[in-house]
Design a protein around this motif. Structure first.
Motif, PDB file in Angstrom:
ATOM      1  N   VAL A  46       2.946  24.114  65.175  1.00  0.00           N
ATOM      2  CA  VAL A  46       3.040  22.745  65.669  1.00  0.00           C
ATOM      3  C   VAL A  46       4.509  22.364  65.756  1.00  0.00           C
ATOM      4  CG1 VAL A  46       2.472  20.331  65.245  1.00  0.00           C
ATOM      5  CG2 VAL A  46       0.809  22.124  64.685  1.00  0.00           C
ATOM      6  N   VAL A  47       4.912  21.903  66.934  1.00  0.00           N
ATOM      7  CA  VAL A  47       6.293  21.484  67.156  1.00  0.00           C
ATOM      8  C   VAL A  47       6.302  19.985  67.410  1.00  0.00           C
ATOM      9  CG1 VAL A  47       8.343  21.740  68.598  1.00  0.00           C
ATOM     10  CG2 VAL A  47       6.889  23.728  68.122  1.00  0.00           C
ATOM     11  N   VAL A  48       7.124  19.280  66.685  1.00  0.00           N
ATOM     12  CA  VAL A  48       7.245  17.836  66.850  1.00  0.00           C
ATOM     13  C   VAL A  48       8.417  17.558  67.778  1.00  0.00           C
ATOM     14  CG1 VAL A  48       7.619  15.635  65.695  1.00  0.00           C
ATOM     15  CG2 VAL A  48       6.280  17.428  64.560  1.00  0.00           C
ATOM     16  N   ALA A  49       8.108  17.060  68.984  1.00  0.00           N
ATOM     17  CA  ALA A  49       9.173  16.753  69.935  1.00  0.00           C
ATOM     18  C   ALA A  49       9.951  15.520  69.492  1.00  0.00           C
ATOM     19  CB  ALA A  49       8.594  16.546  71.328  1.00  0.00           C
ATOM     20  N   ASN A  50       9.233  14.536  68.986  1.00  0.00           N
ATOM     21  CA  ASN A  50       9.838  13.354  68.366  1.00  0.00           C
ATOM     22  C   ASN A  50       8.764  12.692  67.508  1.00  0.00           C
ATOM     23  OD1 ASN A  50       8.219  11.898  70.163  1.00  0.00           O
ATOM     24  ND2 ASN A  50       9.906  11.473  71.574  1.00  0.00           N
ATOM     25  N   ASP A  51       8.997  11.477  67.062  1.00  0.00           N
ATOM     26  CA  ASP A  51       8.054  10.858  66.136  1.00  0.00           C
ATOM     27  C   ASP A  51       6.725  10.488  66.781  1.00  0.00           C
ATOM     28  OD1 ASP A  51       8.956   8.826  67.719  1.00  0.00           O
ATOM     29  OD2 ASP A  51       9.532   7.479  66.081  1.00  0.00           O
ATOM     30  N   ARG A  52       6.611  10.635  68.102  1.00  0.00           N
ATOM     31  CA  ARG A  52       5.369  10.255  68.782  1.00  0.00           C
ATOM     32  C   ARG A  52       4.646  11.429  69.434  1.00  0.00           C
ATOM     33  NH1 ARG A  52       4.420   5.060  72.820  1.00  0.00           N
ATOM     34  NH2 ARG A  52       2.256   5.573  73.367  1.00  0.00           N
ATOM     35  N   TYR A  53       5.378  12.412  69.921  1.00  0.00           N
ATOM     36  CA  TYR A  53       4.768  13.488  70.708  1.00  0.00           C
ATOM     37  C   TYR A  53       4.934  14.839  70.017  1.00  0.00           C
ATOM     38  CZ  TYR A  53       4.960   9.863  74.285  1.00  0.00           C
ATOM     39  OH  TYR A  53       4.821   8.686  74.977  1.00  0.00           O
ATOM     40  N   GLU A  54       3.888  15.676  70.117  1.00  0.00           N
ATOM     41  CA  GLU A  54       3.937  17.005  69.530  1.00  0.00           C
ATOM     42  C   GLU A  54       3.128  17.977  70.380  1.00  0.00           C
ATOM     43  OE1 GLU A  54       2.254  16.607  65.643  1.00  0.00           O
ATOM     44  OE2 GLU A  54       0.177  16.592  66.374  1.00  0.00           O
ATOM     45  N   PHE A  55       3.333  19.279  70.147  1.00  0.00           N
ATOM     46  CA  PHE A  55       2.576  20.308  70.853  1.00  0.00           C
ATOM     47  C   PHE A  55       2.492  21.539  69.968  1.00  0.00           C
ATOM     48  CE2 PHE A  55       7.008  21.017  71.902  1.00  0.00           C
ATOM     49  CZ  PHE A  55       7.158  22.397  71.848  1.00  0.00           C
ATOM     50  N   PHE A  61       4.604  22.754  77.823  1.00  0.00           N
ATOM     51  CA  PHE A  61       3.472  22.842  76.909  1.00  0.00           C
ATOM     52  C   PHE A  61       2.550  21.643  77.100  1.00  0.00           C
ATOM     53  CE2 PHE A  61       6.979  25.096  74.903  1.00  0.00           C
ATOM     54  CZ  PHE A  61       6.380  26.269  74.457  1.00  0.00           C
ATOM     55  N   LEU A  62       1.269  21.876  76.817  1.00  0.00           N
ATOM     56  CA  LEU A  62       0.317  20.778  76.755  1.00  0.00           C
ATOM     57  C   LEU A  62       0.454  20.134  75.382  1.00  0.00           C
ATOM     58  CD1 LEU A  62      -2.063  19.140  77.835  1.00  0.00           C
ATOM     59  CD2 LEU A  62      -3.587  20.925  76.962  1.00  0.00           C
ATOM     60  N   GLY A  63       0.857  18.882  75.365  1.00  0.00           N
ATOM     61  CA  GLY A  63       1.075  18.185  74.107  1.00  0.00           C
ATOM     62  C   GLY A  63       0.165  16.985  73.968  1.00  0.00           C
ATOM     63  N   SER A  64       0.417  16.195  72.945  1.00  0.00           N
ATOM     64  CA  SER A  64      -0.418  15.020  72.706  1.00  0.00           C
ATOM     65  C   SER A  64       0.427  13.864  72.193  1.00  0.00           C
ATOM     66  CB  SER A  64      -1.524  15.339  71.699  1.00  0.00           C
ATOM     67  OG  SER A  64      -0.969  15.691  70.443  1.00  0.00           O
ATOM     68  N   ASP A  65      -0.059  12.677  72.490  1.00  0.00           N
ATOM     69  CA  ASP A  65       0.533  11.443  71.983  1.00  0.00           C
ATOM     70  C   ASP A  65      -0.159  11.138  70.656  1.00  0.00           C
ATOM     71  OD1 ASP A  65       1.128   8.780  71.382  1.00  0.00           O
ATOM     72  OD2 ASP A  65       1.233   8.193  73.483  1.00  0.00           O
ATOM     73  N   LYS A  66       0.584  11.181  69.560  1.00  0.00           N
ATOM     74  CA  LYS A  66      -0.018  11.005  68.235  1.00  0.00           C
ATOM     75  C   LYS A  66      -0.579   9.603  68.032  1.00  0.00           C
ATOM     76  CE  LYS A  66       3.734  12.592  66.208  1.00  0.00           C
ATOM     77  NZ  LYS A  66       4.671  13.013  65.124  1.00  0.00           N
ATOM     78  N   ARG A  67      -0.128   8.639  68.815  1.00  0.00           N
ATOM     79  CA  ARG A  67      -0.625   7.270  68.657  1.00  0.00           C
ATOM     80  C   ARG A  67      -1.937   7.051  69.404  1.00  0.00           C
ATOM     81  NH1 ARG A  67       4.986   3.854  69.758  1.00  0.00           N
ATOM     82  NH2 ARG A  67       6.301   5.033  68.300  1.00  0.00           N
ATOM     83  N   ILE A  82       4.935  18.466  77.937  1.00  0.00           N
ATOM     84  CA  ILE A  82       6.232  18.471  77.262  1.00  0.00           C
ATOM     85  C   ILE A  82       7.025  19.681  77.742  1.00  0.00           C
ATOM     86  CG2 ILE A  82       7.431  18.544  75.046  1.00  0.00           C
ATOM     87  CD1 ILE A  82       4.987  17.283  73.754  1.00  0.00           C
ATOM     88  N   LYS A  83       8.115  19.410  78.438  1.00  0.00           N
ATOM     89  CA  LYS A  83       8.993  20.485  78.901  1.00  0.00           C
ATOM     90  C   LYS A  83      10.059  20.740  77.839  1.00  0.00           C
ATOM     91  CE  LYS A  83      10.628  20.666  83.170  1.00  0.00           C
ATOM     92  NZ  LYS A  83      11.476  20.384  84.370  1.00  0.00           N
ATOM     93  N   ARG A  84      10.143  21.991  77.391  1.00  0.00           N
ATOM     94  CA  ARG A  84      11.162  22.353  76.399  1.00  0.00           C
ATOM     95  C   ARG A  84      12.215  23.232  77.061  1.00  0.00           C
ATOM     96  NH1 ARG A  84       9.719  25.767  71.049  1.00  0.00           N
ATOM     97  NH2 ARG A  84       9.440  27.431  72.605  1.00  0.00           N
ATOM     98  N   ILE A  85      13.456  22.793  76.972  1.00  0.00           N
ATOM     99  CA  ILE A  85      14.589  23.546  77.511  1.00  0.00           C
ATOM    100  C   ILE A  85      15.413  24.037  76.325  1.00  0.00           C
ATOM    101  CG2 ILE A  85      16.544  23.499  79.100  1.00  0.00           C
ATOM    102  CD1 ILE A  85      15.271  20.959  80.327  1.00  0.00           C
ATOM    103  N   LYS A  86      15.549  25.354  76.218  1.00  0.00           N
ATOM    104  CA  LYS A  86      16.244  25.937  75.063  1.00  0.00           C
ATOM    105  C   LYS A  86      17.629  26.423  75.472  1.00  0.00           C
ATOM    106  CE  LYS A  86      14.721  29.865  73.428  1.00  0.00           C
ATOM    107  NZ  LYS A  86      13.871  30.849  72.697  1.00  0.00           N
ATOM    108  N   HIS A  87      18.634  26.105  74.651  1.00  0.00           N
ATOM    109  CA  HIS A  87      20.010  26.515  74.905  1.00  0.00           C
ATOM    110  C   HIS A  87      20.577  27.201  73.659  1.00  0.00           C
ATOM    111  CE1 HIS A  87      19.693  23.744  78.291  1.00  0.00           C
ATOM    112  NE2 HIS A  87      19.392  22.779  77.441  1.00  0.00           N
TER     113      HIS A  87
END
Length: 356
Positions: free
Chosen positions: A5-14, A29-35, A42-47
């Motif tokens: 489980v990756v937490v994108a921020n305090d509201r969204y995770e995937f 990724f297909l994510g969800s709104d925790k609220r 959720i698009k994740r760009i890695k650098h």
């Protein structure tokens, strides 16, 4: 496969095993709104953070891009929800959260559902949706600069939405100085003085792909190859309607594409012209009318002298057989496009009235 489980921020995770798309620079990724529990993308760009480099320098998506997309609110433009940034050791992550589109990109959709746009009513609706979305962007002084099937997404109810604003710019000077985007969909350098026309050109080629998907069995790569083989002619003539390779596409839709490629038409002009414009039905009905609701009423003259009238036959223009008469003789009648028949009038299937 173990999921993380990756937490994108305090509201969204995937979770890492819910990948729905992957490119050279980003993974979606297909994510969800925790609220609310609603699904999101959720698009994740890695650098990678280079030695001696401040972590902030690793982020590639400028804040200006978020400022462009954050206020956008239109049914045919992908809804941006949030974004965040994180640093983990020598890696930096950017997350862009948007509404989730069940049918993914238009390029994927037309390959997995190739017959969808054989139905001209669906094709007409799709053309109007993309044009309205692009008009909204242009009215907000946003030039997309990378319109193509991969950057148009399809929702669960088949609504089309323009997405991916990574190359978008605010149209401050009303012109562009650099050529960006995908080569197949790029306008020729010499033909256009404004970026809005560059977007329209790209949209015209996108529309051509949609039309071709209904008659091509080889998928989008075959479509792209065939368009590429005619690209020089398209660039020179700014038109596709006179190219034999595309003669299986209804002419009225080829003319819409021609307007997009012309460099002279506005989106408003294209939307108000046939077959996309809204017209009051001549039969008096209060509904959208573009000629597609008309069906011939045929008069068949038989040996016994009885003239049978068939209501509701719509000629597709490609029929080759005969049709059984619905009159008393029960004989097979000649096709309306062949000899021995006469079109008396037209009949609106929604108004059930004769149109003079």
């Amino acid at each position: 496969m173990n999921k993380t489980v990756v937490v994108a921020n305090d509201r969204y995770e995937f979770t890492t095993n819910d990948c729905i798309g992957e490119g050279a620079q980003a993974t979606v990724f297909l994510g969800s709104d925790k609220r609310t529990g609603k699904r999101v993308a959720i698009k994740r760009i890695k650098h990678r953070i280079m030695v001696g480099q401040p972590p902030s320098n690793a982020f590639k998506v400028p804040e200006e891009e978020f400022k462009i997309i954050e206020p956008l609110d239109h049914p045919n433009v992908l809804r941006y929800l949030d974004h965040s940034r994180h640093v983990d050791g020598n890696k930096a992550y950017e997350y862009i959260i948007t509404e989730y589109m069940e049918h993914k990109s238009l390029s994927t959709f037309i390959e997995t559902n190739p017959t969808t746009y054989k139905d001209t009513s669906r094709l007409r609706k799709a053309f109007k949706q993309i044009l309205k979305g692009l008009s909204y962007l242009h009215n907000n002084n946003i030039i997309h600069r990378d319109i193509k099937p991969a950057n148009i997404l399809v929702s669960s109810d088949y609504t089309l939405k323009i997405a991916d604003f990574g190359m978008s710019k605010l149209d401050i000077q009303r012109s562009i100085t650099t050529q960006v985007g995908s080569q197949l969909f790029n306008a020729p350098d010499h033909a256009y003085g404004t970026s809005k026309q560059t977007d329209l050109w790209s949209l015209g080629i996108t529309m051509l792909c949609m039309c071709m998907s209904a008659t091509y069995a080889g998928g989008h790569l075959t479509i792209y190859q065939d368009i590429t083989s005619e690209l020089r002619t398209i660039h020179q003539s700014r038109s596709v309607s006179q190219i034999p390779r595309f003669n299986t596409i209804p002419n009225e839709y080829l003319l819409v594409i021609d307007k997009c490629l012309s460099g002279k038409s506005s989106i408003e002009d294209i939307l108000s012209s046939p077959p996309l414009g809204n017209y009051k039905c001549p039969g008096g009905g209060d509904h959208d009318f573009s000629g597609t609701n008309l069906e011939p009423i045929m008069d068949y003259s038989h040996k016994d002298g009885w003239g049978g009238i068939i209501h509701g036959h719509k000629c597709c223009g490609q029929c080759s057989g005969n049709f059984r008469c619905k009159g008393r003789c029960n004989n097979k009648c000649e096709h309306p496009r062949q000899v021995g028949t006469k079109i008396l009038s037209n009949y609106c299937i929604k108004c059930t009235k004769l149109l003079k």
